[in-house]
Motif scaffolding. Sequence first.
Motif, PDB file in Angstrom:
ATOM      1  N   ILE A 113      -3.246  -3.459  -3.725  1.00 38.33           N
ATOM      2  CA  ILE A 113      -3.824  -3.941  -4.978  1.00 38.33           C
ATOM      3  C   ILE A 113      -3.041  -5.158  -5.468  1.00 38.33           C
ATOM      4  O   ILE A 113      -1.812  -5.136  -5.521  1.00 38.33           O
ATOM      5  CB  ILE A 113      -3.803  -2.828  -6.046  1.00 38.33           C
ATOM      6  CG1 ILE A 113      -4.685  -1.661  -5.595  1.00 38.33           C
ATOM      7  CG2 ILE A 113      -4.251  -3.365  -7.398  1.00 38.33           C
ATOM      8  CD1 ILE A 113      -4.655  -0.454  -6.503  1.00 38.33           C
ATOM      9  N   LEU A 114      -3.765  -6.233  -5.804  1.00 37.49           N
ATOM     10  CA  LEU A 114      -3.118  -7.443  -6.317  1.00 37.49           C
ATOM     11  C   LEU A 114      -3.213  -7.497  -7.832  1.00 37.49           C
ATOM     12  O   LEU A 114      -2.263  -7.839  -8.518  1.00 37.49           O
ATOM     13  CB  LEU A 114      -3.773  -8.691  -5.708  1.00 37.49           C
ATOM     14  CG  LEU A 114      -3.701  -8.808  -4.186  1.00 37.49           C
ATOM     15  CD1 LEU A 114      -4.478 -10.027  -3.697  1.00 37.49           C
ATOM     16  CD2 LEU A 114      -2.244  -8.909  -3.735  1.00 37.49           C
ATOM     17  N   SER A 115      -4.401  -7.173  -8.349  1.00 33.40           N
ATOM     18  CA  SER A 115      -4.561  -7.197  -9.805  1.00 33.40           C
ATOM     19  C   SER A 115      -5.759  -6.350 -10.205  1.00 33.40           C
ATOM     20  O   SER A 115      -6.614  -6.016  -9.378  1.00 33.40           O
ATOM     21  CB  SER A 115      -4.764  -8.635 -10.285  1.00 33.40           C
ATOM     22  OG  SER A 115      -6.013  -9.111  -9.802  1.00 33.40           O
ATOM     23  N   THR A 155      -3.121   6.068  -5.699  1.00 33.93           N
ATOM     24  CA  THR A 155      -2.642   4.728  -6.024  1.00 33.93           C
ATOM     25  C   THR A 155      -3.585   4.022  -6.994  1.00 33.93           C
ATOM     26  O   THR A 155      -3.151   3.334  -7.911  1.00 33.93           O
ATOM     27  CB  THR A 155      -2.441   3.913  -4.727  1.00 33.93           C
ATOM     28  OG1 THR A 155      -1.493   4.614  -3.920  1.00 33.93           O
ATOM     29  CG2 THR A 155      -1.909   2.526  -5.010  1.00 33.93           C
ATOM     30  N   THR A 156      -4.900   4.215  -6.810  1.00 31.34           N
ATOM     31  CA  THR A 156      -5.853   3.652  -7.776  1.00 31.34           C
ATOM     32  C   THR A 156      -5.534   4.150  -9.173  1.00 31.34           C
ATOM     33  O   THR A 156      -5.488   3.379 -10.134  1.00 31.34           O
ATOM     34  CB  THR A 156      -7.301   4.094  -7.426  1.00 31.34           C
ATOM     35  OG1 THR A 156      -7.588   3.720  -6.086  1.00 31.34           O
ATOM     36  CG2 THR A 156      -8.306   3.475  -8.383  1.00 31.34           C
ATOM     37  N   ALA A 157      -5.299   5.454  -9.292  1.00 35.99           N
ATOM     38  CA  ALA A 157      -5.055   6.049 -10.612  1.00 35.99           C
ATOM     39  C   ALA A 157      -3.791   5.475 -11.238  1.00 35.99           C
ATOM     40  O   ALA A 157      -3.783   5.080 -12.406  1.00 35.99           O
ATOM     41  CB  ALA A 157      -4.943   7.568 -10.487  1.00 35.99           C
ATOM     42  N   VAL A 158      -2.727   5.403 -10.454  1.00 39.48           N
ATOM     43  CA  VAL A 158      -1.464   4.888 -10.994  1.00 39.48           C
ATOM     44  C   VAL A 158      -1.597   3.408 -11.358  1.00 39.48           C
ATOM     45  O   VAL A 158      -1.106   2.973 -12.407  1.00 39.48           O
ATOM     46  CB  VAL A 158      -0.315   5.100  -9.978  1.00 39.48           C
ATOM     47  CG1 VAL A 158       0.954   4.415 -10.449  1.00 39.48           C
ATOM     48  CG2 VAL A 158      -0.062   6.586  -9.767  1.00 39.48           C
ATOM     49  N   ALA A 159      -2.292   2.658 -10.516  1.00 42.11           N
ATOM     50  CA  ALA A 159      -2.459   1.231 -10.793  1.00 42.11           C
ATOM     51  C   ALA A 159      -3.269   1.026 -12.077  1.00 42.11           C
ATOM     52  O   ALA A 159      -2.949   0.164 -12.899  1.00 42.11           O
ATOM     53  CB  ALA A 159      -3.144   0.543  -9.613  1.00 42.11           C
ATOM     54  N   LEU A 160      -4.288   1.838 -12.264  1.00 37.50           N
ATOM     55  CA  LEU A 160      -5.072   1.741 -13.506  1.00 37.50           C
ATOM     56  C   LEU A 160      -4.225   2.130 -14.707  1.00 37.50           C
ATOM     57  O   LEU A 160      -4.285   1.485 -15.754  1.00 37.50           O
ATOM     58  CB  LEU A 160      -6.315   2.642 -13.421  1.00 37.50           C
ATOM     59  CG  LEU A 160      -7.511   2.051 -12.667  1.00 37.50           C
ATOM     60  CD1 LEU A 160      -8.564   3.120 -12.423  1.00 37.50           C
ATOM     61  CD2 LEU A 160      -8.118   0.886 -13.461  1.00 37.50           C
ATOM     62  N   ALA A 161      -3.430   3.175 -14.536  1.00 36.03           N
ATOM     63  CA  ALA A 161      -2.570   3.613 -15.642  1.00 36.03           C
ATOM     64  C   ALA A 161      -1.580   2.512 -16.017  1.00 36.03           C
ATOM     65  O   ALA A 161      -1.330   2.266 -17.200  1.00 36.03           O
ATOM     66  CB  ALA A 161      -1.826   4.894 -15.266  1.00 36.03           C
ATOM     67  N   LEU A 211       1.588  13.509  -2.903  1.00 35.97           N
ATOM     68  CA  LEU A 211       1.071  12.242  -3.417  1.00 35.97           C
ATOM     69  C   LEU A 211       1.170  11.171  -2.346  1.00 35.97           C
ATOM     70  O   LEU A 211       2.081  11.201  -1.525  1.00 35.97           O
ATOM     71  CB  LEU A 211       1.933  11.766  -4.590  1.00 35.97           C
ATOM     72  CG  LEU A 211       1.821  12.490  -5.915  1.00 35.97           C
ATOM     73  CD1 LEU A 211       2.921  12.033  -6.843  1.00 35.97           C
ATOM     74  CD2 LEU A 211       0.471  12.210  -6.536  1.00 35.97           C
ATOM     75  N   GLN A 212       0.259  10.203  -2.398  1.00 34.78           N
ATOM     76  CA  GLN A 212       0.409   9.063  -1.498  1.00 34.78           C
ATOM     77  C   GLN A 212       1.692   8.325  -1.885  1.00 34.78           C
ATOM     78  O   GLN A 212       1.929   8.055  -3.067  1.00 34.78           O
ATOM     79  CB  GLN A 212      -0.792   8.117  -1.598  1.00 34.78           C
ATOM     80  CG  GLN A 212      -0.852   7.153  -0.424  1.00 34.78           C
ATOM     81  CD  GLN A 212      -1.778   5.964  -0.627  1.00 34.78           C
ATOM     82  OE1 GLN A 212      -1.933   5.465  -1.725  1.00 34.78           O
ATOM     83  NE2 GLN A 212      -2.386   5.497   0.451  1.00 34.78           N
ATOM     84  N   ILE A 213       2.531   8.033  -0.905  1.00 27.53           N
ATOM     85  CA  ILE A 213       3.832   7.423  -1.196  1.00 27.53           C
ATOM     86  C   ILE A 213       3.692   6.160  -2.027  1.00 27.53           C
ATOM     87  O   ILE A 213       4.440   5.925  -2.963  1.00 27.53           O
ATOM     88  CB  ILE A 213       4.574   7.095   0.115  1.00 27.53           C
ATOM     89  CG1 ILE A 213       4.987   8.396   0.794  1.00 27.53           C
ATOM     90  CG2 ILE A 213       5.805   6.249  -0.148  1.00 27.53           C
ATOM     91  CD1 ILE A 213       5.670   8.194   2.114  1.00 27.53           C
ATOM     92  N   GLU A 217       5.699   4.727  -5.488  1.00 28.97           N
ATOM     93  CA  GLU A 217       6.389   3.432  -5.577  1.00 28.97           C
ATOM     94  C   GLU A 217       5.851   2.627  -6.752  1.00 28.97           C
ATOM     95  O   GLU A 217       6.597   2.078  -7.551  1.00 28.97           O
ATOM     96  CB  GLU A 217       6.155   2.618  -4.297  1.00 28.97           C
ATOM     97  CG  GLU A 217       6.918   3.121  -3.100  1.00 28.97           C
ATOM     98  CD  GLU A 217       6.452   2.472  -1.793  1.00 28.97           C
ATOM     99  OE1 GLU A 217       7.034   2.789  -0.764  1.00 28.97           O
ATOM    100  OE2 GLU A 217       5.479   1.662  -1.812  1.00 28.97           O
ATOM    101  N   PHE A 218       4.553   2.618  -6.849  1.00 26.56           N
ATOM    102  CA  PHE A 218       3.870   1.889  -7.909  1.00 26.56           C
ATOM    103  C   PHE A 218       4.261   2.438  -9.282  1.00 26.56           C
ATOM    104  O   PHE A 218       4.579   1.688 -10.205  1.00 26.56           O
ATOM    105  CB  PHE A 218       2.358   2.079  -7.714  1.00 26.56           C
ATOM    106  CG  PHE A 218       1.548   0.869  -8.038  1.00 26.56           C
ATOM    107  CD1 PHE A 218       1.035   0.078  -7.026  1.00 26.56           C
ATOM    108  CD2 PHE A 218       1.285   0.522  -9.350  1.00 26.56           C
ATOM    109  CE1 PHE A 218       0.278  -1.036  -7.322  1.00 26.56           C
ATOM    110  CE2 PHE A 218       0.533  -0.602  -9.649  1.00 26.56           C
ATOM    111  CZ  PHE A 218       0.027  -1.385  -8.630  1.00 26.56           C
ATOM    112  N   ALA A 219       4.245   3.754  -9.393  1.00 24.52           N
ATOM    113  CA  ALA A 219       4.573   4.391 -10.668  1.00 24.52           C
ATOM    114  C   ALA A 219       6.011   4.079 -11.062  1.00 24.52           C
ATOM    115  O   ALA A 219       6.311   3.808 -12.228  1.00 24.52           O
ATOM    116  CB  ALA A 219       4.358   5.900 -10.574  1.00 24.52           C
ATOM    117  N   GLY A 220       6.915   4.082 -10.070  1.00 19.48           N
ATOM    118  CA  GLY A 220       8.312   3.777 -10.350  1.00 19.48           C
ATOM    119  C   GLY A 220       8.478   2.330 -10.797  1.00 19.48           C
ATOM    120  O   GLY A 220       9.178   2.038 -11.760  1.00 19.48           O
ATOM    121  N   LYS A 221       7.779   1.445 -10.115  1.00 21.77           N
ATOM    122  CA  LYS A 221       7.894   0.022 -10.412  1.00 21.77           C
ATOM    123  C   LYS A 221       7.394  -0.299 -11.822  1.00 21.77           C
ATOM    124  O   LYS A 221       7.990  -1.086 -12.541  1.00 21.77           O
ATOM    125  CB  LYS A 221       7.076  -0.739  -9.367  1.00 21.77           C
ATOM    126  CG  LYS A 221       7.249  -2.227  -9.391  1.00 21.77           C
ATOM    127  CD  LYS A 221       6.748  -2.845  -8.085  1.00 21.77           C
ATOM    128  CE  LYS A 221       6.607  -4.350  -8.230  1.00 21.77           C
ATOM    129  NZ  LYS A 221       5.711  -4.909  -7.215  1.00 21.77           N
TER     130      LYS A 221
END
Length: 408
Positions: A113-115, A155-161, A211-213, A217-221
């Motif tokens: 995901i870029l944006s 990852t979609t969910a975390v990125a949206l969050a 969870l997908q790894i 990573e995304f959530a941590g970042k």
Amino acid sequence: MALYVYKFGGTSVGSVERIKSVAEKVKKVHDAGHQIVVVVSAMSGETNRLVALAKEIQVQPTDREMDVLLSTGEQVTISLLCMALHSLGCDASSYTGGQVKILTDSSHTKARILSIDDSRIKAHLDEGKVVVVAGFQGVDEHGNITTLGRGGSDTTAVALAAALKADECHIYTDVDGVYTTDPRVEPKARRLDKITFEEMLEMASLGSKVLQIRSVEFAGKYNVALRVLSSFKEGNGTLITYEESQMESALISGIAFNRDEAKLTITGVPDLPGVAFKILGPIADANIEVDMIIQNIADDATTDFTFTVHRNDYQRAKTLLDQTCIELGARKVTGDDNIVKISIVGVGMRSHAGIASTMFKALAAEGINIRMIATSEIKISVVVDEKYLELAVRALHAAFKLDQGAES
Ligand code: ASP
Ligand code: MG
């Protein structure tokens, strides 16, 4: 009022009945005055079914067409969930990844995901609607449909969050949280109330497939508060967070293991600069991932070099190493694909001595021979014979009192 992103995995939306009960759950939270974005996976088994269909037609379909195919699974679920919400009198609209839009790079079947353009979602939330988004998919700059790799809905969910600055991201799945170890191996395994991102990454990459790894990573970042819960059972699940304070008393948070390991050793290697590269270069070129690496201190101007690979890559790696052995004039290559890796994980390790010796003592007491050892800041891994897996995990679970729960 809070803003939540809820993600429901395949089993949670695996039938019409289950989709209806997801709708009820969502409606309850919405009725309580919260804003809610729901991300769903394909109905359980659907993605596999689509993969199988493709393989019946072509052994090696193009990645682009695979993405067009696989993204349909989630599109089915978003529409059905919206219908279920509508029939409960709850205003909701569904969107594919491309519609949202979730912009990704063009690496089909494993896009990143870029944006995310959150304007449309925000407008709907402000109108009081529930927004339902297809997980696992996006669109590249040319308008091609992409997917994020298996398990990508997390990852979609975390990125949206992250994009929406949600208060919490809930991942509803068929387990009720993250456990100290796999309960199928140690029935005394206990659900953790909290775990840090770092620990979760270690647990996830070591084979605790909750969870997908990438989502972790995304959530941590982006510091997304991530909660793993059961969609079938009430409870608070496990919160994955930065906060460590309440976990201080727990030295070890969990025990992860990986059954898919194999090890290879090349002995009598001339101890010269560039040798490690000569050994691992061909392995890397063949796209074989190497995990642990151990080289001994040289004795008679030769050294022994051992590393582990995924079991599926064992034969290929062995063939390459046999060739390297001849080229280097080394003594011989040995290997074993009946080994497992067991790791204890915990941020408490940073500030406490003696964790490794507790681990080794527990294994020794069971007569388990350790074949390899590797450590990092928050984990210690050992390689042992496969037949000892269960025994070793249980012994370590007991040695670190994981069944007792150091936390509240
Ligand atoms: N449906 C996709 C899969 O099975 C994505 C997901 O469920 O997260 O991998
Ligand atoms: Mg999943």
